[in-house]
Structure formats: structure tokens, C-alpha cells
Design a protein around this motif. Structure first.
Motif, PDB file in Angstrom:
ATOM      1  N   LYS A   6      73.218 -13.478  62.497  1.00  0.00           N
ATOM      2  CA  LYS A   6      73.049 -12.702  61.265  1.00  0.00           C
ATOM      3  C   LYS A   6      72.006 -13.361  60.372  1.00  0.00           C
ATOM      4  CE  LYS A   6      77.559 -10.519  60.949  1.00  0.00           C
ATOM      5  NZ  LYS A   6      78.811 -10.412  60.205  1.00  0.00           N
ATOM      6  N   GLU A   7      72.072 -14.681  60.252  1.00  0.00           N
ATOM      7  CA  GLU A   7      71.089 -15.410  59.441  1.00  0.00           C
ATOM      8  C   GLU A   7      69.696 -15.260  60.039  1.00  0.00           C
ATOM      9  OE1 GLU A   7      72.213 -19.509  58.832  1.00  0.00           O
ATOM     10  OE2 GLU A   7      74.246 -18.932  58.280  1.00  0.00           O
ATOM     11  N   ALA A  45      64.918  -8.249  67.459  1.00  0.00           N
ATOM     12  CA  ALA A  45      65.571  -7.492  68.531  1.00  0.00           C
ATOM     13  C   ALA A  45      66.549  -8.386  69.293  1.00  0.00           C
ATOM     14  CB  ALA A  45      64.534  -6.905  69.485  1.00  0.00           C
ATOM     15  N   MET A  46      66.141  -9.605  69.592  1.00  0.00           N
ATOM     16  CA  MET A  46      67.025 -10.518  70.320  1.00  0.00           C
ATOM     17  C   MET A  46      68.239 -10.897  69.478  1.00  0.00           C
ATOM     18  SD  MET A  46      68.027 -12.019  72.899  1.00  0.00           S
ATOM     19  CE  MET A  46      66.895 -12.371  74.197  1.00  0.00           C
ATOM     20  N   PHE A  52      75.178  -7.711  68.923  1.00  0.00           N
ATOM     21  CA  PHE A  52      75.857  -6.617  69.607  1.00  0.00           C
ATOM     22  C   PHE A  52      76.775  -7.156  70.701  1.00  0.00           C
ATOM     23  CE2 PHE A  52      76.124  -3.550  73.103  1.00  0.00           C
ATOM     24  CZ  PHE A  52      76.746  -2.502  72.445  1.00  0.00           C
ATOM     25  N   GLN A  53      76.316  -8.181  71.422  1.00  0.00           N
ATOM     26  CA  GLN A  53      77.152  -8.772  72.472  1.00  0.00           C
ATOM     27  C   GLN A  53      78.415  -9.389  71.875  1.00  0.00           C
ATOM     28  OE1 GLN A  53      74.340 -11.404  74.373  1.00  0.00           O
ATOM     29  NE2 GLN A  53      73.580  -9.798  75.711  1.00  0.00           N
ATOM     30  N   GLU A  58      79.784  -2.200  67.521  1.00  0.00           N
ATOM     31  CA  GLU A  58      78.726  -1.858  66.568  1.00  0.00           C
ATOM     32  C   GLU A  58      77.496  -1.323  67.305  1.00  0.00           C
ATOM     33  OE1 GLU A  58      78.835  -1.938  63.263  1.00  0.00           O
ATOM     34  OE2 GLU A  58      80.872  -2.698  63.229  1.00  0.00           O
ATOM     35  N   PRO A  59      77.534  -0.082  67.764  1.00  0.00           N
ATOM     36  CA  PRO A  59      76.400   0.462  68.527  1.00  0.00           C
ATOM     37  C   PRO A  59      75.106   0.534  67.711  1.00  0.00           C
ATOM     38  CG  PRO A  59      77.988   2.181  68.050  1.00  0.00           C
ATOM     39  CD  PRO A  59      78.611   0.883  67.622  1.00  0.00           C
ATOM     40  N   ALA A  60      75.210   0.566  66.389  1.00  0.00           N
ATOM     41  CA  ALA A  60      74.000   0.612  65.558  1.00  0.00           C
ATOM     42  C   ALA A  60      73.149  -0.641  65.776  1.00  0.00           C
ATOM     43  CB  ALA A  60      74.372   0.749  64.084  1.00  0.00           C
ATOM     44  N   LEU A  61      73.792  -1.766  66.061  1.00  0.00           N
ATOM     45  CA  LEU A  61      73.044  -3.004  66.306  1.00  0.00           C
ATOM     46  C   LEU A  61      72.151  -2.860  67.536  1.00  0.00           C
ATOM     47  CD1 LEU A  61      75.804  -5.691  65.620  1.00  0.00           C
ATOM     48  CD2 LEU A  61      73.703  -5.334  64.289  1.00  0.00           C
ATOM     49  N   LEU A  62      72.669  -2.225  68.566  1.00  0.00           N
ATOM     50  CA  LEU A  62      71.892  -2.031  69.782  1.00  0.00           C
ATOM     51  C   LEU A  62      70.723  -1.076  69.526  1.00  0.00           C
ATOM     52  CD1 LEU A  62      71.603  -2.747  72.741  1.00  0.00           C
ATOM     53  CD2 LEU A  62      73.189  -0.894  73.283  1.00  0.00           C
TER      54      LEU A  62
END
Length: 131
Positions: A6-7, A45-46, A52-53, A58-62
């Protein structure tokens, strides 16, 4: 680990925003700004893919990770790492054909052999065939 991602995501979003507002107007600076912004998007993106993993609900993260990788490709279309990252997003979303296409493109753009990309190409080729 999720806190670190997140950071990292916040830092890359902030940096990408700053590069995008550089205000400089010359060819060399513009190229460098595009390159740095693409790197931020690719790393973002990574970070989002890792988040997401850790939080698969939280599909929005993908989707955001996919958008970031695509943004990196738009800025640097010949950068294999951006294509590879987008392929990783597609693969995680179960979009094997799209993942394979991105992995193949990444492999084509690689200057030297990359085992991780080659494995991804083979893995998605096999998954497409159902083997």
C-alpha cells in the motif's frame, strides 16, 4: 506485507503524478519524463497485483494493476517489462489468451533471453491448449 505494498502504491502514484506535471518542453526531457512515468506505472501495477494476491476479494485492485501496466505500455511500447507485467495481470484474471499475447510480445522485445518470460510464454501456451 500488504502495508508495504500500500505504501509503495501510494509512492508510485504520487511520483507518476509529479512526472506528469513537469511542465518542461523539450524532446530529451519529455522522453525522460515518459520513461520515469512508465516505470512508476509498471511498479504501481506490481504493487497492486501483490495487494490483490493478499486480498483477493478486491477485484478493483487487479483492474487498476491492468490499467497501470497498460499505461506503461502506452508510454513505452517497446519496454518488455511493461508487457510482462500486463501479462501477469491478465493471467491472474484468468485471461490466458491475453496473457499469452503479452508474454510473447515481451519475449520478442527482450534483448537477451529471460527465463521468467520464457516460462510465462510456455505456461500460458500450455494453458491455452488445456494441457
Amino acid at each position: 506485507a500488504a502495508g508495504q505494498y500500500k505504501e509503495a502504491a501510494l509512492a508510485y502514484m504520487t511520483a507518476a503524478g509529479r512526472f506528469g506535471r513537469s511542465g518542461e518542453d523539450n524532446r530529451e526531457t519529455d522522453h525522460r519524463v515518459r520513461e520515469l512515468t512508465a516505470q512508476c506505472y509498471c511498479n504501481l501495477a506490481m504493487a497492486r497485483l501483490k495487494l490483490f494476491q493478499d486480498t483477493p476479494g478486491e477485484p478493483a485492485l487487479l483492474e487498476e494493476a491492468l490499467q497501470n501496466a497498460t499505461g506503461a505500455i502506452l508510454l513505452m511500447p517497446k519496454w518488455e517489462k511493461a508487457h510482462f507485467r500486463r501479462g501477469m495481470c491478465h493471467e491472474r484474471a484468468g485471461e490466458t489468451q491475453l496473457a499469452h499475447t503479452d508474454f510473447v510480445r515481451a519475449e520478442q522485445l527482450c534483448v537477451k533471453a529471460n527465463a521468467e518470460i520464457s516460462c510465462a510464454v510456455n505456461r500460458t501456451r500450455s494453458a491455452r491448449r488445456g494441457t
